[in-house]
Design an enzyme around this catalytic site. Structure first.
Site, PDB file in Angstrom:
ATOM      1  N   ASP A  34       0.843  -1.338  -0.198  1.00  0.00           N
ATOM      2  CA  ASP A  34       0.047   0.121  -0.036  1.00  0.00           C
ATOM      3  C   ASP A  34       1.023   1.246  -0.071  1.00  0.00           C
ATOM      4  OD1 ASP A  34      -2.106   1.882   0.712  1.00  0.00           O
ATOM      5  OD2 ASP A  34      -3.157   0.056   1.150  1.00  0.00           O
ATOM      6  N   THR A  38      -4.743   6.596   0.357  1.00  0.00           N
ATOM      7  CA  THR A  38      -5.913   6.624   1.155  1.00  0.00           C
ATOM      8  C   THR A  38      -6.286   5.405   1.929  1.00  0.00           C
ATOM      9  OG1 THR A  38      -7.096   5.301  -0.652  1.00  0.00           O
ATOM     10  CG2 THR A  38      -7.464   7.782  -1.119  1.00  0.00           C
ATOM     11  N   VAL A  60       2.097   1.038  -6.434  1.00  0.00           N
ATOM     12  CA  VAL A  60       2.233   0.184  -7.605  1.00  0.00           C
ATOM     13  C   VAL A  60       2.147   0.914  -8.777  1.00  0.00           C
ATOM     14  CG1 VAL A  60       1.320  -1.716  -5.894  1.00  0.00           C
ATOM     15  CG2 VAL A  60      -0.409  -0.386  -7.416  1.00  0.00           C
ATOM     16  N   LYS A  94      -3.702   6.642 -12.825  1.00  0.00           N
ATOM     17  CA  LYS A  94      -2.559   5.751 -12.854  1.00  0.00           C
ATOM     18  C   LYS A  94      -2.448   4.247 -12.227  1.00  0.00           C
ATOM     19  CE  LYS A  94       1.587   7.868 -12.653  1.00  0.00           C
ATOM     20  NZ  LYS A  94       2.405   8.964 -11.855  1.00  0.00           N
ATOM     21  N   ALA A 117      -9.822  -5.801  -9.030  1.00  0.00           N
ATOM     22  CA  ALA A 117     -11.020  -5.234  -8.444  1.00  0.00           C
ATOM     23  C   ALA A 117     -11.452  -4.072  -9.510  1.00  0.00           C
ATOM     24  CB  ALA A 117     -10.588  -4.388  -7.158  1.00  0.00           C
ATOM     25  N   TYR A 148     -11.851   7.682 -12.686  1.00  0.00           N
ATOM     26  CA  TYR A 148     -11.837   6.199 -12.163  1.00  0.00           C
ATOM     27  C   TYR A 148     -12.619   5.449 -12.927  1.00  0.00           C
ATOM     28  CZ  TYR A 148     -13.429   2.737  -8.547  1.00  0.00           C
ATOM     29  OH  TYR A 148     -13.625   1.703  -7.708  1.00  0.00           O
ATOM     30  N   THR A 178     -20.283  -1.511  -1.167  1.00  0.00           N
ATOM     31  CA  THR A 178     -19.916  -2.204  -0.279  1.00  0.00           C
ATOM     32  C   THR A 178     -19.825  -1.649   1.040  1.00  0.00           C
ATOM     33  OG1 THR A 178     -18.873  -3.728  -1.677  1.00  0.00           O
ATOM     34  CG2 THR A 178     -18.540  -4.301   0.464  1.00  0.00           C
ATOM     35  N   ARG A 189     -18.085   8.767   1.261  1.00  0.00           N
ATOM     36  CA  ARG A 189     -19.199   7.864   0.700  1.00  0.00           C
ATOM     37  C   ARG A 189     -20.544   7.915   1.948  1.00  0.00           C
ATOM     38  NH1 ARG A 189     -16.233   2.886  -1.735  1.00  0.00           N
ATOM     39  NH2 ARG A 189     -14.799   3.100  -0.105  1.00  0.00           N
TER      40      ARG A 189
HETATM   41  N1  UDP Z   1     -24.785  10.719  -1.032  1.00  0.00           N
HETATM   42  C1  UDP Z   1     -25.505  11.653  -0.506  1.00  0.00           C
HETATM   43  N2  UDP Z   1     -25.102  12.206   0.692  1.00  0.00           N
HETATM   44  C2  UDP Z   1     -23.519  11.865   0.881  1.00  0.00           C
HETATM   45  C3  UDP Z   1     -22.886  11.214   0.286  1.00  0.00           C
HETATM   46  C4  UDP Z   1     -23.496  10.515  -0.719  1.00  0.00           C
HETATM   47  O1  UDP Z   1     -26.809  11.690  -0.546  1.00  0.00           O
HETATM   48  O2  UDP Z   1     -23.229  12.537   2.299  1.00  0.00           O
HETATM   49  C5  UDP Z   1     -25.453  10.210  -2.157  1.00  0.00           C
HETATM   50  C6  UDP Z   1     -24.509  10.224  -3.563  1.00  0.00           C
HETATM   51  O3  UDP Z   1     -24.953  11.348  -3.972  1.00  0.00           O
HETATM   52  C7  UDP Z   1     -25.097   8.985  -4.196  1.00  0.00           C
HETATM   53  C8  UDP Z   1     -25.251   7.900  -3.218  1.00  0.00           C
HETATM   54  O4  UDP Z   1     -25.292   8.689  -2.005  1.00  0.00           O
HETATM   55  O5  UDP Z   1     -26.153   9.128  -4.891  1.00  0.00           O
HETATM   56  C9  UDP Z   1     -23.840   6.975  -2.927  1.00  0.00           C
HETATM   57  O6  UDP Z   1     -22.856   7.881  -2.953  1.00  0.00           O
HETATM   58  P1  UDP Z   1     -21.217   7.015  -2.671  1.00  0.00           P
HETATM   59  O7  UDP Z   1     -20.415   8.157  -2.672  1.00  0.00           O
HETATM   60  O8  UDP Z   1     -21.578   6.392  -1.306  1.00  0.00           O
HETATM   61  O9  UDP Z   1     -20.987   6.122  -3.756  1.00  0.00           O
HETATM   62  P2  UDP Z   1     -21.418   6.155  -5.417  1.00  0.00           P
HETATM   63  O10 UDP Z   1     -22.395   4.862  -5.327  1.00  0.00           O
HETATM   64  O11 UDP Z   1     -21.971   7.356  -5.999  1.00  0.00           O
HETATM   65  O12 UDP Z   1     -19.950   6.016  -5.918  1.00  0.00           O
END
Ligand code: UDP
Length: 325
Positions: A34, A38, A60, A94, A117, A148, A178, A189
């Site tokens: 790693d 992050t 990596v 990258k 992944a 991404y 997940t 997230r």
């Molecule tokens: N989201 C939200 N509030 C937050 C963070 C995310 O409503 O504080 C929403 C985001 O707009 C998306 C969903 O939750 O529609 C999942 O977001 P995440 O970033 O977890 O993952 P994604 O599946 O979008 O990559």
């Protein structure tokens, strides 16, 4: 008997660290890598000092050298949340492209089987629902998520090319949302965001009108799917995720009930290119891997909440301003 040797990249991350635990439990020797961009070393510190575990701080995307034989490689190194792609877009591109190329080269040199992944993001903002592996996706290459999504699409292409051209044993996991212990509380997230807000006594920020959907898989189920895929002989991409779909509004309500917070839901603007719906079709994983998720969201969320509520005050407030788009 000599132990099988497995290299795990992104080993200090959320999924990587759970994979280290699983493959040690399977009796393998784990070589963890790693660059901690992050990841967090605390996720694997319980493994330090074991004979069957080695850790290397390495990016990596640079040439990867591993001493001795290798049976398996799991390439899980990558920023994996939208705020991370925005913060470190070049590294994201990258590690999915150059990093994957380096690891495929290593797999070829060592005659190892490699699992990469990939992600539901290869489907972009999908026009087909639920998403099965034969859907090619709807990705904006120049949007904020493009770094991404396109790196992961390239990753799939180069992995298949090594498979067909060099005869390398390759596996591609398309991982859907997940959750579980060891997610970074401040990674932006939705689950750590909501639980962090509840723990800090802040309102829960739903982006957009909250009618967008996601389908959340508990980490133990996902790790089992990865294990089964690695041990299978199936080289084409396989979706791994939990088909139990929910709107983000409903999800916020569930977190409010779970945490007992008195705070309310507030709405923030929807980020650009935020997919409107997402649900894995896991027919293929059921058939090829005899796999399906077992943990209900209620149970998984309770375990995850317990983990987050034990974090220190310092962790609870660390970098939370990074959450904003
Ligand atoms: N989201 C939200 N509030 C937050 C963070 C995310 O409503 O504080 C929403 C985001 O707009 C998306 C969903 O939750 O529609 C999942 O977001 P995440 O970033 O977890 O993952 P994604 O599946 O979008 O990559």
């Amino acid at each position: 008997m000599t132990k099988k040797r497995i290299l795990i990249t992104g080993a200090a991350g959320f999924l990587g660290s759970h994979l280290c635990d699983r493959f040690i439990a399977e009796g393998m020797h784990v070589i963890a890598m790693d660059n901690l961009i992050t990841g967090d070393k605390r996720n694997i510190e319980h493994l330090f000092g074991r004979e069957d575990f080695e850790y290397y701080h390495h990016d990596v995307s640079q040439f990867v050298h591993v001493k001795g034989e290798l049976d398996y490689i799991l390439h899980f190194a990558s920023p994996a949340s939208p705020i991370d792609y925005l913060r470190i877009p070049i590294q994201t591109l990258k590690v999915g492209s150059l990093g994957t190329h380096n690891l495929l080269g290593l797999a070829k040199a060592k005659n190892a089987r490699i699992l990469v992944a990939s992600t539901s993001e290869v489907y972009g903002d999908p026009l087909v629902h639920p998403q099965s592996e034969d859907y090619w996706g709807n990705v904006n290459p120049v949007g904020p998520r493009g770094v991404y999504d396109e790196a992961k699409r390239f990753q799939e292409a180069i992995t298949m090319a090594y498979h067909t051209y060099h005869g390398l044993e390759t596996r591609i996991a398309r991982i859907f949302n997940t959750y579980g212990p060891r997610m970074r509380l401040n990674d932006g997230r939705v689950l750590p965001a909501f639980i962090g807000q509840a723990l800090r006594g802040e309102d829960l920020t739903v982006f957009g009108d909250g009618t967008q959907t996601r389908s959340f898989c508990f980490v133990d189920d996902l790790i089992d799917g990865i294990y089964r895929l690695l041990m299978s002989d199936y080289a084409l991409p396989v979706n791994l995720g939990n088909p139990d779909e929910i709107t983000i509004n409903e999800f916020a309500e569930e977190i409010i009930r779970l945490t007992g917070t008195q705070q309310k839901i507030i709405h923030h603007p929807l980020p650009v290119d935020d997919p409107k719906q997402r649900q894995p079709d896991i027919t293929l994983a059921r058939k090829e891997l005899n796999w399906s998720p077992k943990v209900q969201r209620k149970e998984g969320l309770a375990i995850t909440y317990q983990y987050f509520s034990r974090l220190s005050k310092e962790d609870l407030y660390k970098d939370i301003e990074g959450k904003k788009f």
